[in-house]
Scaffold this motif. Sequence first.
Motif, PDB file in Angstrom:
ATOM      1  N   GLN A  58       1.986  11.181   0.714  1.00 53.69           N
ATOM      2  CA  GLN A  58       0.860  10.747   1.657  1.00 53.69           C
ATOM      3  C   GLN A  58      -0.018  11.792   1.853  1.00 53.69           C
ATOM      4  OE1 GLN A  58       3.302   9.043   4.747  1.00 53.69           O
ATOM      5  NE2 GLN A  58       1.932   7.479   4.652  1.00 53.69           N
ATOM      6  N   MET A  77      -2.201   3.313  -4.257  1.00 54.31           N
ATOM      7  CA  MET A  77      -2.909   3.868  -2.993  1.00 54.31           C
ATOM      8  C   MET A  77      -1.874   4.530  -1.964  1.00 54.31           C
ATOM      9  SD  MET A  77      -5.648   4.543  -1.462  1.00 54.31           S
ATOM     10  CE  MET A  77      -7.038   3.303  -1.874  1.00 54.31           C
ATOM     11  N   ARG A  78      -2.132   5.716  -1.278  1.00 53.60           N
ATOM     12  CA  ARG A  78      -1.280   6.347  -0.109  1.00 53.60           C
ATOM     13  C   ARG A  78      -2.306   6.616   0.895  1.00 53.60           C
ATOM     14  NH1 ARG A  78       3.976   7.329  -2.366  1.00 53.60           N
ATOM     15  NH2 ARG A  78       4.110   5.942  -4.278  1.00 53.60           N
ATOM     16  N   PHE A  79      -1.998   5.942   2.115  1.00 52.81           N
ATOM     17  CA  PHE A  79      -2.691   6.363   3.197  1.00 52.81           C
ATOM     18  C   PHE A  79      -2.388   7.450   4.041  1.00 52.81           C
ATOM     19  CE2 PHE A  79      -6.027   3.427   3.134  1.00 52.81           C
ATOM     20  CZ  PHE A  79      -5.411   2.250   2.092  1.00 52.81           C
ATOM     21  N   TYR A 122       1.068  -4.100   2.099  1.00 55.23           N
ATOM     22  CA  TYR A 122       1.325  -2.742   3.032  1.00 55.23           C
ATOM     23  C   TYR A 122       2.058  -3.402   4.302  1.00 55.23           C
ATOM     24  CZ  TYR A 122      -2.324  -0.408   0.343  1.00 55.23           C
ATOM     25  OH  TYR A 122      -3.259   0.282  -0.731  1.00 55.23           O
ATOM     26  N   LYS A 149       1.961   1.584   4.909  1.00 56.77           N
ATOM     27  CA  LYS A 149       2.777   1.954   3.720  1.00 56.77           C
ATOM     28  C   LYS A 149       2.669   0.930   2.685  1.00 56.77           C
ATOM     29  CE  LYS A 149       5.144   5.417   6.322  1.00 56.77           C
ATOM     30  NZ  LYS A 149       5.328   6.928   5.584  1.00 56.77           N
ATOM     31  N   LEU A 150       2.690   1.570   1.532  1.00 53.77           N
ATOM     32  CA  LEU A 150       2.668   0.596   0.197  1.00 53.77           C
ATOM     33  C   LEU A 150       3.899   0.059  -0.231  1.00 53.77           C
ATOM     34  CD1 LEU A 150       0.714  -0.511  -1.943  1.00 53.77           C
ATOM     35  CD2 LEU A 150       1.110   1.379  -3.390  1.00 53.77           C
ATOM     36  N   PHE A 155       0.058  -6.306   5.739  1.00 54.41           N
ATOM     37  CA  PHE A 155      -1.354  -6.500   5.280  1.00 54.41           C
ATOM     38  C   PHE A 155      -1.459  -6.429   3.780  1.00 54.41           C
ATOM     39  CE2 PHE A 155      -3.870  -6.170   8.835  1.00 54.41           C
ATOM     40  CZ  PHE A 155      -3.388  -5.138   9.806  1.00 54.41           C
TER      41      PHE A 155
END
Lengths: 107, 116
Positions: free
Chosen positions: A2, A95-97, B35, B44-45, B90
């Motif tokens: 992340q 995708m990493r947030f 997520y 978090k995916l 989500f």
Amino acid sequence: QQPVQSPQAVILREGEDAVINCSSSKALYSVHWYRQKHGEAPVFLMILLKGGEQKGHEKISASFNEKKQQSSLYLTASQLSYSGTYFCGTENNDMRFGAGTRLTVKP
Amino acid sequence: NAGVTQTPKFRILKIGQSMTLQCTQDMNHNYMYWYRQDPGMGLKLIYYSVGAGITDKGEVPNGYNVSRSTTEDFPLRLELAAPSQTSVYFCASSRGGGQAYNQPQHFGDGTRLSIL
């Protein structure tokens, strides 16, 4: 892995400026920025691609330094509507947030 | 202008029960994502898909399964629900394609799931 965001939280008065930073330990193709209001879904703000470009959305702009693997979000002359949590996202194959930066704008 | 639609909006499950969270999009997007967001935390995916018939694990796939039989739908299955799966889920989609990394993600309104 992340990305890491800083600061975790910031409180502003209307009209003040803020900077939110996002850094990654991995090479980046792009950086996404999203804003999430409490109890709502994240909303897309902008994407920055390789090349150190800057983009703007209202009075919100961002930069991306691919060599440093960093991006910064600039909020100028903040408005009450800017309050929310800002997330950066880094995308390679998935995708990493980041953990988010909570921004509160007070009158 | 539906975009990404998630159902249900709220659900309470008992430990050990199973359920499917539904996600559908009408934008003909290739990429879809699931997520989870725990209170006060980031996203978090769980799983993602780059097209019909193709799925891949994200950061936190354990305890979940997905399928992608059509472009529009990407359901998330919880088997043997546990309290640790209490979260907001989500679903998102993006156009994807050759340069998937420069496409914005569009999010659904989320499903708030409590497991007691």
